[in-house]
Scaffold this motif. Sequence first.
Motif, PDB file in Angstrom:
ATOM      1  N   VAL A  30       0.764  -1.347  -0.357  1.00 15.83           N
ATOM      2  CA  VAL A  30      -0.386   0.457   0.077  1.00 15.83           C
ATOM      3  C   VAL A  30       0.963   1.300  -0.041  1.00 15.83           C
ATOM      4  O   VAL A  30       1.774   1.581   0.909  1.00 15.83           O
ATOM      5  CB  VAL A  30      -0.665  -0.359   0.961  1.00 15.83           C
ATOM      6  N   ILE A  31      -0.164   2.071  -0.359  1.00 14.01           N
ATOM      7  CA  ILE A  31       0.921   3.300  -0.827  1.00 14.01           C
ATOM      8  C   ILE A  31       0.460   4.149   0.047  1.00 14.01           C
ATOM      9  O   ILE A  31      -0.706   5.206   0.067  1.00 14.01           O
ATOM     10  CB  ILE A  31       1.062   4.193  -1.655  1.00 14.01           C
ATOM     11  N   PRO A  32       1.629   4.308   1.111  1.00 15.17           N
ATOM     12  CA  PRO A  32       1.287   5.425   2.219  1.00 15.17           C
ATOM     13  C   PRO A  32       1.353   7.400   2.221  1.00 15.17           C
ATOM     14  O   PRO A  32       1.812   7.098   1.903  1.00 15.17           O
ATOM     15  CB  PRO A  32       1.834   4.937   3.446  1.00 15.17           C
ATOM     16  N   GLU A  33       0.178   7.113   3.005  1.00 12.96           N
ATOM     17  CA  GLU A  33      -0.017   8.864   2.743  1.00 12.96           C
ATOM     18  C   GLU A  33       0.067   9.958   4.381  1.00 12.96           C
ATOM     19  O   GLU A  33      -0.303   8.616   5.154  1.00 12.96           O
ATOM     20  CB  GLU A  33      -1.537   9.391   2.574  1.00 12.96           C
ATOM     21  N   VAL A  34       0.669  10.250   4.493  1.00 12.21           N
ATOM     22  CA  VAL A  34       0.431  11.364   5.956  1.00 12.21           C
ATOM     23  C   VAL A  34      -0.941  12.301   6.219  1.00 12.21           C
ATOM     24  O   VAL A  34      -1.865  12.699   5.146  1.00 12.21           O
ATOM     25  CB  VAL A  34       1.776  12.815   5.287  1.00 12.21           C
ATOM     26  N   TRP A  35      -1.364  11.770   7.901  1.00 16.70           N
ATOM     27  CA  TRP A  35      -2.157  12.018   7.937  1.00 16.70           C
ATOM     28  C   TRP A  35      -1.846  13.364   8.134  1.00 16.70           C
ATOM     29  O   TRP A  35      -1.083  14.375   9.242  1.00 16.70           O
ATOM     30  CB  TRP A  35      -2.170  11.548   9.184  1.00 16.70           C
ATOM     31  N   LYS A  36      -2.476  14.347   7.625  1.00 14.41           N
ATOM     32  CA  LYS A  36      -2.253  15.536   7.498  1.00 14.41           C
ATOM     33  C   LYS A  36      -2.799  16.214   8.687  1.00 14.41           C
ATOM     34  O   LYS A  36      -3.805  15.822   8.954  1.00 14.41           O
ATOM     35  CB  LYS A  36      -3.051  16.820   6.246  1.00 14.41           C
ATOM     36  N   LYS A  37      -1.825  17.129   9.083  1.00  9.02           N
ATOM     37  CA  LYS A  37      -2.619  18.136  10.453  1.00  9.02           C
ATOM     38  C   LYS A  37      -1.897  19.001  10.970  1.00  9.02           C
ATOM     39  O   LYS A  37      -1.062  18.866  10.165  1.00  9.02           O
ATOM     40  CB  LYS A  37      -2.776  16.929  11.233  1.00  9.02           C
ATOM     41  N   GLU A  38      -2.216  19.772  11.485  1.00 10.01           N
ATOM     42  CA  GLU A  38      -1.439  21.002  11.891  1.00 10.01           C
ATOM     43  C   GLU A  38      -0.001  21.383  12.594  1.00 10.01           C
ATOM     44  O   GLU A  38      -0.683  20.374  13.219  1.00 10.01           O
ATOM     45  CB  GLU A  38      -2.457  21.958  12.814  1.00 10.01           C
ATOM     46  N   ALA A  39       1.289  21.336  11.889  1.00  8.12           N
ATOM     47  CA  ALA A  39       2.255  21.156  12.628  1.00  8.12           C
ATOM     48  C   ALA A  39       2.100  21.578  14.479  1.00  8.12           C
ATOM     49  O   ALA A  39       2.182  22.973  13.924  1.00  8.12           O
ATOM     50  CB  ALA A  39       3.207  21.102  11.608  1.00  8.12           C
ATOM     51  N   ILE A  40       2.319  21.074  15.231  1.00  9.99           N
ATOM     52  CA  ILE A  40       2.567  21.427  16.184  1.00  9.99           C
ATOM     53  C   ILE A  40       3.990  21.649  17.076  1.00  9.99           C
ATOM     54  O   ILE A  40       4.751  20.177  17.295  1.00  9.99           O
ATOM     55  CB  ILE A  40       1.835  20.930  17.482  1.00  9.99           C
ATOM     56  N   ARG A  41       4.756  22.238  17.424  1.00  8.73           N
ATOM     57  CA  ARG A  41       5.750  22.836  17.560  1.00  8.73           C
ATOM     58  C   ARG A  41       5.517  23.073  19.717  1.00  8.73           C
ATOM     59  O   ARG A  41       5.612  24.157  19.471  1.00  8.73           O
ATOM     60  CB  ARG A  41       7.539  23.015  17.180  1.00  8.73           C
ATOM     61  N   VAL A  42       6.316  21.853  20.404  1.00  9.21           N
ATOM     62  CA  VAL A  42       6.099  22.909  21.690  1.00  9.21           C
ATOM     63  C   VAL A  42       7.302  23.345  22.220  1.00  9.21           C
ATOM     64  O   VAL A  42       8.275  22.385  21.787  1.00  9.21           O
ATOM     65  CB  VAL A  42       5.771  21.761  22.737  1.00  9.21           C
ATOM     66  N   PRO A  43       6.872  24.241  22.740  1.00  8.57           N
ATOM     67  CA  PRO A  43       8.542  25.152  22.665  1.00  8.57           C
ATOM     68  C   PRO A  43       9.529  24.733  24.673  1.00  8.57           C
ATOM     69  O   PRO A  43       8.516  24.083  25.177  1.00  8.57           O
ATOM     70  CB  PRO A  43       8.706  26.431  23.036  1.00  8.57           C
ATOM     71  N   SER A  44      11.221  23.708  24.549  1.00 11.44           N
ATOM     72  CA  SER A  44      10.931  23.810  25.702  1.00 11.44           C
ATOM     73  C   SER A  44      11.015  25.749  26.660  1.00 11.44           C
ATOM     74  O   SER A  44      10.811  26.646  26.593  1.00 11.44           O
ATOM     75  CB  SER A  44      12.965  24.305  25.726  1.00 11.44           C
ATOM     76  N   LEU A  45      10.999  25.115  27.821  1.00 13.58           N
ATOM     77  CA  LEU A  45      11.048  26.450  28.792  1.00 13.58           C
ATOM     78  C   LEU A  45      12.169  26.904  28.848  1.00 13.58           C
ATOM     79  O   LEU A  45      12.019  28.397  29.539  1.00 13.58           O
ATOM     80  CB  LEU A  45      10.350  25.638  29.802  1.00 13.58           C
ATOM     81  N   ARG A  46      12.931  25.962  28.381  1.00 17.93           N
ATOM     82  CA  ARG A  46      13.970  26.824  28.497  1.00 17.93           C
ATOM     83  C   ARG A  46      14.466  27.546  26.823  1.00 17.93           C
ATOM     84  O   ARG A  46      13.606  27.027  25.509  1.00 17.93           O
ATOM     85  CB  ARG A  46      15.251  26.342  28.647  1.00 17.93           C
ATOM     86  N   ALA A  47      15.495  29.188  26.960  1.00 15.51           N
ATOM     87  CA  ALA A  47      14.933  29.458  25.659  1.00 15.51           C
ATOM     88  C   ALA A  47      15.427  28.776  24.689  1.00 15.51           C
ATOM     89  O   ALA A  47      16.832  28.400  24.554  1.00 15.51           O
ATOM     90  CB  ALA A  47      15.800  30.996  26.077  1.00 15.51           C
TER      91      ALA A  47
END
Length: 404
Positions: free
Chosen positions: A240-257
């Motif tokens: 089967v040719i897989p597809e990306v499950w489309k969703k908004e990319a989430i980037r959770v920042p470190s609590l350090r800068a």
Amino acid sequence: MSDLSKDREFIVLSGIRPTGPLHLGNHLGAVRDWVDLQNRGEYCSYYFLANLHMLTTRRITGRSKGEKTGLSPTELLDDQIGLVLDLLAAGIDPSKSTIYAQSSIPELTELAWLLASHTPVVRLLKMHHFREKIGFIDTDKKEDEATRELQVTLQSLGVSVSHEQALSLIRADFGTHLGELEKSGLTANAALLTYPVLMAADILAVQADYVPVGDDQTQHLEYARDIACSFNVEYGETFVIPEVWKKEAIRVPSLRAGGKMGKSEPAGSVFYADSPKVIQKKFGAASKRDVNPPRTSSDWRNDPGDPVECNVFSFYKLLGATEDEAWAREGCMRATIPCGECKMRVAARVDELFAPIREKRLELATPAGRAFALDILHEGGLKARARVQEVVGKAKERVGVPFF
């Protein structure tokens, strides 16, 4: 999508490396979606412990210059069991999802070998994941971008080169870089280079239709799609040719800068097991601004802030706390609330999210819970392996190397 996907339930597949306890970044970026997908009842959910992928960067106990390094096999096993318990506490249900470990399915490495024999090594050397891990290129800087930058730099020096010539220089420099790393004692192993091949085997062996992946894994999924297509063309429809499950990319920042939340920096991460006081302490010490110095208790009323520059403010949106987000935005820009009050409100929202997970996780932290996790992995491994054996067996026969 391949016709193989017709007349059967769609399969969603995702995996996670057992490199330590789960944190807020794991939850918002992956686990929360896994729970949602399994509870919809529209798909067959397969979630696996990528414990073979784990070995690409987690060293087993050894000695370097006479000193003990790495983790013992017992410690590695504890991390794997702990991950299962974390997933159960977060809401993954073994009656709705198949939970298993890569190591339970030896056919995955067989398929990876077949795929590797059809993969040019140059393609693996160009993977951003590998190049970033060995320190050659930033994950956010693609090869084309680096090539264009080199062209501009050379042009400023009065040297005009074509895109192809600049690309050749980039790749030649990569070879030089590898040579320098070898002399300096590069610790990256061969498994890190072939990581995308095993990942493709993980996906194709269960005939996954959809794969939720982050931006850093998109290139690997593209490779899985490409190798599946070329295999199907050469040997007949197999995968089967897989597809990306489309969703908004989430980037959770470190609590350090700087950077994103990760297990390698515990002080900058909030874990499922963290108590309310620990969560408050971590957010209280969180870096607020990436550019300007934080407001102090004595000057905040005369120093309006900018939420865009604030690490802490971004958590309101990540948590879906729209009312709190509006409150914090106005209070920050008008200097009507101190940073500490804003931080504690975010900490309270995270604690609300984690409280039921933490309670369930404590219930599972027993010998009975450990045995339950092992049973889940065993049963899930049997179910997943039965499916994988059929797919890999067909692939081996078509290549001409069947099980005699």
